[in-house]
Design an enzyme around this catalytic site. Structure first.
Site, PDB file in Angstrom:
ATOM      1  NE  ARG A  67      -4.370  -1.021   0.143  1.00 16.02           N
ATOM      2  CZ  ARG A  67      -4.475  -1.971  -0.773  1.00 16.02           C
ATOM      3  NH1 ARG A  67      -3.702  -2.348  -1.540  1.00 16.02           N
ATOM      4  NH2 ARG A  67      -5.577  -2.755  -0.598  1.00 16.02           N
ATOM      5  CG  HIS A 124      -3.643  -0.241  -7.010  1.00 13.73           C
ATOM      6  ND1 HIS A 124      -4.026   0.245  -5.666  1.00 13.73           N
ATOM      7  CD2 HIS A 124      -3.665  -1.569  -6.587  1.00 13.73           C
ATOM      8  CE1 HIS A 124      -4.106  -0.628  -4.813  1.00 13.73           C
ATOM      9  NE2 HIS A 124      -3.956  -1.742  -5.376  1.00 13.73           N
TER      10      HIS A 124
END
Ligand code: NDP
Ligand code: OXD
Length: 314
Positions: free
Chosen positions: A229, A277
């Protein structure tokens, strides 16, 4: 059974089609089509708006559309006692392993230098770096980290992992906790972050972590790959470490803010690879079966699999 689908990035139609093909009783609904909130028994969610899940009085379980659950746990009004289940899936692990192996090889085989040479039509052949001389360190040896570690090990990299507790993985060195963090970092040429975002990991990978990485490796400086993350790393510290020559490269798939703002220096940095991502995207074809199996378990009165520990945050 009615399953509420909440996502600002996934396609309802794709997920709906897969649910229908696997179990015609499973009825996927979008928020705007819910007439009676009490009709919803399950939620399948990515980044649900704050307060939405609390308004479903008969909710039995919340399924995350991803392996991470920070996008659900940040809502402080979540209904008490409703279990949160995360995506645990071999397909997801395979995609993540592809991404990390790809970039470890690009770094160790110096593919960026070769690409630049091709642009200039330069024929310069140097002795290659052997993967067996490159030490990869994976922070987070959970479902994805373990799978990635095994694939890197199979290619010949020297692999170690760092997690809360020790892990037994053949030919992968295991380090655990604060006490073994420095030794783990000091033996690492390529640091891979596969940590979840939790209160403990928030902003964890910054200057003090990056500066402990090995300086005597075969890559001419340590490299950093961030796929867990973006809120676990500190982007300003990464840029500083690259600019003063401490880090040789950074490969970032996750960011403090997503989409990465246009003004971010990361976009144009010559030693940064930015991807949107996409390292491991949840595939409905493999996740839907495990969601349905878990629902069947709950309906039979058995315990659910892959339930998140809300206290821990992952
Ligand atoms: P897991 O929950 O299986 O593993 C998490 C690992 O992190 C565990 O090994 C855990 O240690 C370790 N960990 C957690 N907190 C700490 C801490 N404070 N100190 C040391 N170690 C810690 O998660 P997954 O492997 O399934 O997924 C990892 C993350 O990857 C997800 O949370 C998500 O954020 C990210 N992800 C990113 C994707 C992308 O496309 N970029 C796709 C999918 C996931 P222990 O085992 O000892 O508890
Ligand atoms: C996940 C992700 O958590 O895609 O699965 O980031």
């Amino acid at each position: 059974m009615s399953i509420l689908f909440i996502s600002d990035v996934d396609s309802f139609d794709n997920w709906d089609a897969v649910f229908r093909s696997k179990d015609p009783r499973a009825q996927l609904v979008e928020c705007e089509d819910v007439d009676d909130p009490a009709s919803i028994e399950y939620a399948l969610a990515w980044n649900p708006p704050d307060g939405l899940l609390a308004r479903l009085p008969r909710l039995k379980a919340i399924f995350s559309l991803g392996a991470g659950v920070d996008h659900i746990l940040r809502d402080h009004t979540l209904p008490k006692g409703v279990p949160i289940v995360r995506a645990v899936d071999t397909n997801l692990a395979m995609r993540m392993a592809e991404y990390v192996v790809l970039h470890c090889l690009i770094l160790s085989r110096q593919q960026r230098r070769l690409d630049a040479q091709q642009v200039k039509r330069l024929w310069v052949s140097e002795l290659p770096v052997f993967s067996s001389d490159v030490r990869v360190g994976i922070m987070g040896l959970g479902h994805l980290g373990r799978y990635v570690a095994e694939r890197l090990r199979d290619i010949g990299f020297q692999v170690a992992g760092w997690s809360t507790g020790h892990k037994e993985i053949p030919e992968v060195a295991s380090f655990a906790g604060e006490g073994e963090l420095a030794s783990f970092l000091q033996r690492t040429d390529i640091l891979v972050s596969l940590l979840p975002h939790t209160p403990k990991t928030h902003g964890f990978i910054g200057t003090s972590i990056l500066r402990q990485l090995s300086r005597d490796g075969v890559l001419g400086g340590p490299a950093f790959i961030s796929v867990g993350r973006g809120t676990v790393h500190v982007e300003d510290d990464i840029v500083e470490a690259l600019d003063d020559g401490f880090l040789s490269a950074a490969v970032l798939d996750v960011f403090e803010r997503e989409p990465l703002p246009e003004g971010s220096p990361l976009w144009r940095h010559p030693r940064v690879t930015v991807t949107p991502h996409c390292a491991a995207v949840t595939d409905p074809r493999s996740i839907v079966s495990s969601v349905l199996a878990n629902i069947a378990r709950l309906e039979r009165g058995d315990s659910l699999e892959n339930v998140v520990n809300v206290e821990r945050g992952y």
